[in-house]
Design a protein around this motif. Structure first.
Motif, PDB file in Angstrom:
ATOM      1  N   ALA A  86      46.963  15.483 -25.516  1.00 35.21           N
ATOM      2  CA  ALA A  86      46.035  14.365 -25.612  1.00 35.21           C
ATOM      3  C   ALA A  86      44.676  14.704 -24.991  1.00 35.21           C
ATOM      4  O   ALA A  86      43.656  14.095 -25.334  1.00 35.21           O
ATOM      5  CB  ALA A  86      46.623  13.124 -24.938  1.00 35.21           C
ATOM      6  N   ASP A  87      44.658  15.682 -24.086  1.00 37.93           N
ATOM      7  CA  ASP A  87      43.422  16.063 -23.393  1.00 37.93           C
ATOM      8  C   ASP A  87      42.909  17.422 -23.867  1.00 37.93           C
ATOM      9  O   ASP A  87      42.089  18.059 -23.197  1.00 37.93           O
ATOM     10  CB  ASP A  87      43.671  16.109 -21.884  1.00 37.93           C
ATOM     11  N   ALA A  88      43.368  17.858 -25.039  1.00 39.43           N
ATOM     12  CA  ALA A  88      43.067  19.213 -25.522  1.00 39.43           C
ATOM     13  C   ALA A  88      41.573  19.450 -25.743  1.00 39.43           C
ATOM     14  O   ALA A  88      41.087  20.568 -25.539  1.00 39.43           O
ATOM     15  CB  ALA A  88      43.835  19.491 -26.814  1.00 39.43           C
ATOM     16  N   ALA A  89      40.839  18.430 -26.149  1.00 40.73           N
ATOM     17  CA  ALA A  89      39.407  18.624 -26.418  1.00 40.73           C
ATOM     18  C   ALA A  89      38.676  19.020 -25.133  1.00 40.73           C
ATOM     19  O   ALA A  89      37.865  19.973 -25.123  1.00 40.73           O
ATOM     20  CB  ALA A  89      38.798  17.359 -27.017  1.00 40.73           C
ATOM     21  N   TYR A  90      38.956  18.304 -24.037  1.00 40.25           N
ATOM     22  CA  TYR A  90      38.311  18.662 -22.770  1.00 40.25           C
ATOM     23  C   TYR A  90      38.819  20.011 -22.281  1.00 40.25           C
ATOM     24  O   TYR A  90      38.042  20.827 -21.751  1.00 40.25           O
ATOM     25  CB  TYR A  90      38.577  17.591 -21.708  1.00 40.25           C
ATOM     26  N   PRO A 134      46.197   9.480 -17.917  1.00 40.44           N
ATOM     27  CA  PRO A 134      47.420   8.703 -18.163  1.00 40.44           C
ATOM     28  C   PRO A 134      48.461   9.485 -18.957  1.00 40.44           C
ATOM     29  O   PRO A 134      49.663   9.378 -18.698  1.00 40.44           O
ATOM     30  CB  PRO A 134      46.905   7.488 -18.940  1.00 40.44           C
ATOM     31  N   ALA A 135      47.994  10.295 -19.920  1.00 36.12           N
ATOM     32  CA  ALA A 135      48.945  11.071 -20.721  1.00 36.12           C
ATOM     33  C   ALA A 135      49.640  12.136 -19.888  1.00 36.12           C
ATOM     34  O   ALA A 135      50.855  12.339 -19.999  1.00 36.12           O
ATOM     35  CB  ALA A 135      48.212  11.719 -21.900  1.00 36.12           C
ATOM     36  N   SER A 136      48.901  12.834 -19.036  1.00 32.43           N
ATOM     37  CA  SER A 136      49.534  13.871 -18.223  1.00 32.43           C
ATOM     38  C   SER A 136      50.438  13.270 -17.159  1.00 32.43           C
ATOM     39  O   SER A 136      51.430  13.870 -16.754  1.00 32.43           O
ATOM     40  CB  SER A 136      48.472  14.768 -17.584  1.00 32.43           C
ATOM     41  N   GLU A 137      50.115  12.054 -16.689  1.00 30.18           N
ATOM     42  CA  GLU A 137      50.978  11.368 -15.724  1.00 30.18           C
ATOM     43  C   GLU A 137      52.355  11.100 -16.328  1.00 30.18           C
ATOM     44  O   GLU A 137      53.368  11.137 -15.626  1.00 30.18           O
ATOM     45  CB  GLU A 137      50.324  10.056 -15.289  1.00 30.18           C
ATOM     46  N   ARG A 138      52.398  10.866 -17.636  1.00 32.00           N
ATOM     47  CA  ARG A 138      53.672  10.582 -18.316  1.00 32.00           C
ATOM     48  C   ARG A 138      54.397  11.851 -18.759  1.00 32.00           C
ATOM     49  O   ARG A 138      55.533  11.783 -19.211  1.00 32.00           O
ATOM     50  CB  ARG A 138      53.423   9.693 -19.542  1.00 32.00           C
ATOM     51  N   SER A 139      53.728  12.995 -18.640  1.00 37.31           N
ATOM     52  CA  SER A 139      54.278  14.238 -19.178  1.00 37.31           C
ATOM     53  C   SER A 139      55.294  14.872 -18.242  1.00 37.31           C
ATOM     54  O   SER A 139      54.985  15.207 -17.089  1.00 37.31           O
ATOM     55  CB  SER A 139      53.146  15.235 -19.440  1.00 37.31           C
ATOM     56  N   GLU A 140      56.502  15.080 -18.736  1.00 35.25           N
ATOM     57  CA  GLU A 140      57.524  15.756 -17.942  1.00 35.25           C
ATOM     58  C   GLU A 140      57.145  17.209 -17.701  1.00 35.25           C
ATOM     59  O   GLU A 140      57.396  17.760 -16.624  1.00 35.25           O
ATOM     60  CB  GLU A 140      58.873  15.674 -18.662  1.00 35.25           C
ATOM     61  N   TRP A 141      56.500  17.843 -18.695  1.00 35.59           N
ATOM     62  CA  TRP A 141      56.091  19.240 -18.544  1.00 35.59           C
ATOM     63  C   TRP A 141      55.078  19.398 -17.424  1.00 35.59           C
ATOM     64  O   TRP A 141      55.188  20.298 -16.594  1.00 35.59           O
ATOM     65  CB  TRP A 141      55.509  19.767 -19.856  1.00 35.59           C
ATOM     66  N   VAL A 142      54.070  18.520 -17.395  1.00 40.58           N
ATOM     67  CA  VAL A 142      53.050  18.609 -16.348  1.00 40.58           C
ATOM     68  C   VAL A 142      53.688  18.417 -14.978  1.00 40.58           C
ATOM     69  O   VAL A 142      53.397  19.147 -14.022  1.00 40.58           O
ATOM     70  CB  VAL A 142      51.922  17.583 -16.583  1.00 40.58           C
ATOM     71  N   VAL A 147      41.796  18.003 -11.727  1.00 40.88           N
ATOM     72  CA  VAL A 147      40.601  17.493 -12.407  1.00 40.88           C
ATOM     73  C   VAL A 147      40.943  16.103 -12.933  1.00 40.88           C
ATOM     74  O   VAL A 147      41.865  15.962 -13.753  1.00 40.88           O
ATOM     75  CB  VAL A 147      40.181  18.414 -13.575  1.00 40.88           C
ATOM     76  N   LEU A 148      40.251  15.087 -12.450  1.00 35.18           N
ATOM     77  CA  LEU A 148      40.524  13.718 -12.901  1.00 35.18           C
ATOM     78  C   LEU A 148      39.690  13.432 -14.140  1.00 35.18           C
ATOM     79  O   LEU A 148      38.473  13.279 -14.078  1.00 35.18           O
ATOM     80  CB  LEU A 148      40.194  12.707 -11.803  1.00 35.18           C
ATOM     81  N   LEU A 149      40.369  13.369 -15.298  1.00 40.38           N
ATOM     82  CA  LEU A 149      39.688  13.112 -16.563  1.00 40.38           C
ATOM     83  C   LEU A 149      39.654  11.627 -16.886  1.00 40.38           C
ATOM     84  O   LEU A 149      38.632  11.094 -17.329  1.00 40.38           O
ATOM     85  CB  LEU A 149      40.398  13.886 -17.687  1.00 40.38           C
ATOM     86  N   ARG A 150      40.776  10.959 -16.660  1.00 37.62           N
ATOM     87  CA  ARG A 150      40.872   9.511 -16.877  1.00 37.62           C
ATOM     88  C   ARG A 150      41.968   8.953 -15.980  1.00 37.62           C
ATOM     89  O   ARG A 150      42.848   9.682 -15.530  1.00 37.62           O
ATOM     90  CB  ARG A 150      41.233   9.197 -18.345  1.00 37.62           C
ATOM     91  N   GLY A 151      41.934   7.655 -15.746  1.00 37.52           N
ATOM     92  CA  GLY A 151      43.034   6.985 -15.067  1.00 37.52           C
ATOM     93  C   GLY A 151      43.081   7.238 -13.573  1.00 37.52           C
ATOM     94  O   GLY A 151      42.052   7.279 -12.894  1.00 37.52           O
ATOM     95  N   HIS A 152      44.301   7.447 -13.059  1.00 37.11           N
ATOM     96  CA  HIS A 152      44.552   7.570 -11.626  1.00 37.11           C
ATOM     97  C   HIS A 152      44.921   9.001 -11.260  1.00 37.11           C
ATOM     98  O   HIS A 152      45.170   9.836 -12.128  1.00 37.11           O
ATOM     99  CB  HIS A 152      45.688   6.639 -11.207  1.00 37.11           C
ATOM    100  N   ALA A 209      48.508   7.070  -9.163  1.00 39.13           N
ATOM    101  CA  ALA A 209      49.457   6.537 -10.138  1.00 39.13           C
ATOM    102  C   ALA A 209      50.863   6.602  -9.556  1.00 39.13           C
ATOM    103  O   ALA A 209      51.311   7.650  -9.105  1.00 39.13           O
ATOM    104  CB  ALA A 209      49.392   7.356 -11.430  1.00 39.13           C
ATOM    105  N   THR A 210      51.538   5.484  -9.531  1.00 36.17           N
ATOM    106  CA  THR A 210      52.904   5.440  -9.018  1.00 36.17           C
ATOM    107  C   THR A 210      53.823   4.808 -10.056  1.00 36.17           C
ATOM    108  O   THR A 210      53.367   4.156 -10.997  1.00 36.17           O
ATOM    109  CB  THR A 210      52.980   4.635  -7.712  1.00 36.17           C
ATOM    110  N   ALA A 211      55.105   5.007  -9.862  1.00 37.45           N
ATOM    111  CA  ALA A 211      56.106   4.455 -10.778  1.00 37.45           C
ATOM    112  C   ALA A 211      57.052   3.574  -9.991  1.00 37.45           C
ATOM    113  O   ALA A 211      57.170   3.705  -8.770  1.00 37.45           O
ATOM    114  CB  ALA A 211      56.884   5.587 -11.453  1.00 37.45           C
ATOM    115  N   PRO A 212      57.759   2.654 -10.654  1.00 34.30           N
ATOM    116  CA  PRO A 212      58.781   1.869  -9.945  1.00 34.30           C
ATOM    117  C   PRO A 212      59.770   2.787  -9.241  1.00 34.30           C
ATOM    118  O   PRO A 212      60.081   3.874  -9.725  1.00 34.30           O
ATOM    119  CB  PRO A 212      59.445   1.070 -11.076  1.00 34.30           C
TER     120      PRO A 212
END
Length: 313
Positions: free
Chosen positions: A15-19, A66-74, A91-96, A147-150
């Motif tokens: 999702a962040d490939a362009a940057y 946000p996409a990398s936060e959800r990524s198991e690989w990352v 590098v903070l691109l978006r989100g938290h 960014a935190t999770a329950p």
């Protein structure tokens, strides 16, 4: 390892490939080697080469979004990099901010900017030296939430990691869970005054997870069984208390010397009963005071355990 010289490992999602493309070109134009999964050799062992690259990278650049936060690989790449004690350059691109990197300073790229002369210089210094990454940068860093999770989601991740036998990864996840509960994720360590913030139920759940997947050999209950309190005459929760625990569970040798880097501490094939969780945060090892902060974190947790009567299940 059969690949060439190590480059900065770039951890990201598509999702962040362009940057990422712009960043890669920018760094390579500055004569900084970069490695990302797009450079995987034909026929390479994907997990194996990624692990090898993470273990030898002069630094790991994580694109936070946000996409990398959800990524198991990352997440796995961060955990593996921390296991090997590699420097991180988020590098903070978006989100938290990513919760596993909450105590590490970051480059703010939310306006799409690329690293400037100062950041390029810091990367060159890392590339030219095997020394640990310097302390925190002096330039102002914006305050951005983590960014935190329950808690149940985090516990599920912990159980899954333990089930896979990834003990070092599970150890780092456990530390993050404790820091989050103590509202100290961004600091990376616990103070004794934070003990009351640690929910007894969470400590019991963490202990149960470790005990289940280690046949009762690891976890808080085993640590308490082997070291129920400070040595005679030693103040509870202080240095002698910690040292006695560290000697008992194998964090230190018989002479009580300073523990090795985290990557060496968890490199054994077999661990003494009660060795895990270490409650050690690899992010802090670039600071001279890391051992004192580790001591405070461990003793904060053990003070809460002793006072609450947690014994696992």
């Amino acid at each position: 390892m059969s690949f060439g010289p190590a480059g900065f490992f770039l951890s990201y999602t598509q999702a962040d490939a362009a940057y990422v493309k712009r960043l890669t070109e920018h760094l390579e134009a500055s004569a900084l080697p970069v490695w990302l999964d797009a450079k995987l050799r034909w026929g390479a062992r994907v997990p194996g080469e990624i692990r090898d690259r993470l273990a030898t990278a002069p630094g790991i650049i994580v694109i936070m979004s946000p996409a990398s936060e959800r990524s198991e690989w990352v997440e796995r790449e961060i955990l593996e990099g921390q296991r090997h004690g590699r420097p991180f350059l988020p590098v903070l691109l978006r989100g938290h901010r990513h919760f596993l990197l909450a105590a590490t300073s970051f480059f703010d790229a939310r306006d799409g900017r690329l690293p400037g002369e100062q950041e390029i210089g810091e990367l060159r210094a890392l590339l030219d030296s095997d020394a640990p990454r310097p302390g925190p940068v002096t330039r102002p860093v914006p305050v951005v939430p983590v960014a935190t999770a329950p808690t149940e989601v985090s516990l599920r991740k912990l159980r899954h990691t333990l089930e896979e036998g990834q003990l070092a990864h599970a150890d780092i996840l456990t530390t993050s869970l404790l820091l989050e509960a103590g509202q100290r994720l961004d600091r990376g360590w616990l103070r004794r005054s934070d003990a009351g913030r640690l929910p007894v139920g969470l400590l019991a759940d963490i202990d149960t997870a470790w005990a289940k997947f280690s046949q009762g050999q690891q976890g808080f209950a085993m640590q308490l069984a082997r070291h129920p309190g400070p040595p005679e005459g030693a103040p509870p929760g202080r240095h002698r208390d910690f040292l006695a625990l560290a000697l008992t569970v194998g964090w230190k040798g018989l002479r009580g010397e300073v523990s090795p880097p985290y990557s060496e501490l968890v490199a054994a094939d077999d661990f003494p009963p009660g060795f895990f969780p270490t409650m050690r945060n690899p992010q802090l090892e670039r600071f001279g005071s890391w051992h004192d902060k580790w001591t405070d974190t461990v003793m904060t947790v053990h003070t809460r355990l002793r006072n609450s009567g947690v014994r696992g299940s």
